[in-house]
Design a protein around this motif. Structure first.
Motif, short mmCIF file in Angstrom:
data_model
loop_
_atom_site.label_atom_id
_atom_site.label_comp_id
_atom_site.label_asym_id
_atom_site.label_seq_id
_atom_site.Cartn_x
_atom_site.Cartn_y
_atom_site.Cartn_z
N VAL A 124 -6.03 18.47 11.96
CA VAL A 124 -5.47 18.35 10.61
C VAL A 124 -3.99 18.71 10.66
O VAL A 124 -3.60 19.70 11.28
N TYR A 125 -3.17 17.90 10.00
CA TYR A 125 -1.73 18.13 9.93
C TYR A 125 -1.37 18.49 8.49
O TYR A 125 -1.77 17.81 7.55
N ILE A 126 -0.64 19.56 8.31
CA ILE A 126 -0.15 19.97 7.00
C ILE A 126 1.32 19.58 6.93
O ILE A 126 2.14 20.06 7.72
N ASN A 127 1.67 18.68 5.99
CA ASN A 127 3.05 18.21 5.92
C ASN A 127 3.96 19.21 5.21
O ASN A 127 3.52 20.28 4.80
N SER A 128 5.22 18.83 5.05
CA SER A 128 6.21 19.73 4.47
C SER A 128 5.95 20.02 2.98
O SER A 128 6.46 20.99 2.46
N GLN A 129 5.14 19.19 2.32
CA GLN A 129 4.79 19.44 0.93
C GLN A 129 3.46 20.18 0.79
O GLN A 129 2.97 20.40 -0.31
N GLY A 130 2.83 20.52 1.91
CA GLY A 130 1.57 21.26 1.89
C GLY A 130 0.33 20.40 1.82
O GLY A 130 -0.78 20.92 1.72
N LYS A 131 0.47 19.09 1.88
CA LYS A 131 -0.68 18.19 1.84
C LYS A 131 -1.23 18.01 3.25
O LYS A 131 -0.48 17.96 4.22
N SER A 132 -2.56 17.90 3.37
CA SER A 132 -3.15 17.78 4.70
C SER A 132 -3.55 16.34 5.01
O SER A 132 -3.95 15.59 4.11
N PHE A 133 -3.41 15.97 6.27
CA PHE A 133 -3.75 14.65 6.77
C PHE A 133 -4.48 14.82 8.10
O PHE A 133 -4.20 15.75 8.84
N LYS A 181 0.83 -1.20 0.00
CA LYS A 181 0.00 0.00 0.00
C LYS A 181 0.86 1.26 0.00
O LYS A 181 0.47 2.28 -0.53
N LEU A 182 2.04 1.17 0.60
CA LEU A 182 2.92 2.33 0.67
C LEU A 182 3.39 2.77 -0.72
O LEU A 182 3.68 3.93 -0.93
N ALA A 183 3.48 1.82 -1.64
CA ALA A 183 3.91 2.18 -2.99
C ALA A 183 2.85 3.04 -3.69
O ALA A 183 3.17 3.83 -4.55
N VAL A 184 1.61 2.89 -3.28
CA VAL A 184 0.51 3.62 -3.91
C VAL A 184 0.26 4.94 -3.19
O VAL A 184 0.09 5.97 -3.80
N LYS A 185 0.23 4.90 -1.87
CA LYS A 185 -0.10 6.08 -1.09
C LYS A 185 1.17 6.82 -0.67
O LYS A 185 2.23 6.25 -0.58
N GLN A 186 0.97 8.08 -0.37
CA GLN A 186 2.08 8.90 0.12
C GLN A 186 2.04 8.91 1.63
O GLN A 186 0.98 9.07 2.23
N CYS A 187 3.19 8.73 2.25
CA CYS A 187 3.25 8.81 3.70
C CYS A 187 3.13 10.28 4.11
O CYS A 187 3.26 11.18 3.30
N VAL A 188 2.90 10.49 5.39
CA VAL A 188 2.70 11.84 5.91
C VAL A 188 3.92 12.73 5.65
O VAL A 188 3.77 13.89 5.26
N GLU A 189 5.09 12.19 5.83
CA GLU A 189 6.34 12.88 5.55
C GLU A 189 7.25 11.90 4.81
O GLU A 189 6.94 10.72 4.73
N PRO A 190 8.39 12.34 4.27
CA PRO A 190 9.30 11.42 3.59
C PRO A 190 9.73 10.26 4.50
O PRO A 190 9.85 10.41 5.72
N ALA A 191 9.95 9.09 3.89
CA ALA A 191 10.21 7.86 4.65
C ALA A 191 11.39 7.98 5.60
O ALA A 191 11.30 7.56 6.76
N GLU A 192 12.50 8.55 5.16
CA GLU A 192 13.68 8.67 6.04
C GLU A 192 13.37 9.55 7.24
O GLU A 192 13.80 9.26 8.35
N TRP A 193 12.64 10.62 7.02
CA TRP A 193 12.27 11.51 8.13
C TRP A 193 11.36 10.77 9.09
O TRP A 193 11.51 10.88 10.31
N MET A 194 10.42 10.00 8.57
CA MET A 194 9.47 9.27 9.41
C MET A 194 10.18 8.20 10.24
O MET A 194 9.83 7.99 11.40
N LYS A 195 11.16 7.53 9.67
CA LYS A 195 11.90 6.51 10.42
C LYS A 195 12.55 7.11 11.66
O LYS A 195 12.59 6.50 12.71
N ALA A 196 13.07 8.31 11.52
CA ALA A 196 13.79 8.94 12.63
C ALA A 196 12.87 9.71 13.57
O ALA A 196 13.18 9.84 14.75
N ASN A 197 11.75 10.22 13.09
CA ASN A 197 10.96 11.18 13.87
C ASN A 197 9.49 10.83 14.04
O ASN A 197 8.71 11.68 14.46
#
Length: 135
Positions: free
Chosen positions: A79-88, A44-60
């Motif tokens: 609502v959370y707005i990520n570093s690319q401006g997308k909301s989750f 599913k991760l290949a299709v959907k975008q994670c909240v933040e980039p994978a390396e950042w998420m692993k650490a934080n």
């Protein structure tokens, strides 16, 4: 007077004994968990975008989850707005949509394998209901 020779010799022996376990294990660092990339949760991760980039998420990811908790509970911000401006939505279900597979009931599950490897016991499930079938 002072027995500096004995003091220094004792300190050298003490430092040697204390550092022995570190020297013994210097090249024996544990390898990370093996995550099966063919599981539906990972696919599913290949299709959907994670909240933040994978390396950042692993650490934080825990910092982000704690921030979400504080903002939702104390400020009512949902609502959370990520570093690319997308909301989750800032809740665990946002994470579990991709990172949970009810078919896997072992430590091969995405989150559990890393938490078991690092001996971390997250306290998410003290307040939140664990999804049916999760370990």
């Amino acid at each position: 007077m002072h027995k500096w020779g004995k003091i220094i010799a004792s300190l050298v022996v003490f430092v040697a004994i204390v550092s022995l376990p570190f020297l013994y294990n210097i090249r024996k660092s544990g390898k990370g968990p093996v995550i099966n990339l063919n599981t539906p949760a990972i696919q599913k991760l290949a299709v959907k975008q994670c909240v933040e980039p994978a390396e950042w998420m692993k650490a934080n990811h825990m910092i982000l989850l704690n921030q979400w908790r504080d903002e939702a509970v104390r400020k009512g911000k949902r609502v959370y707005i990520n570093s690319q401006g997308k909301s989750f939505e800032n809740n665990l279900q946002t994470c579990l949509n991709c990172h949970y597979d009810p078919a896997l009931k072992t430590s091969d599950q995405f989150c559990v394998s890393c938490h078991d490897h690092t001996a971390v016991n997250p306290n998410c499930w003290i307040c939140h209901i664990l999804p049916k079938g999760a370990t």
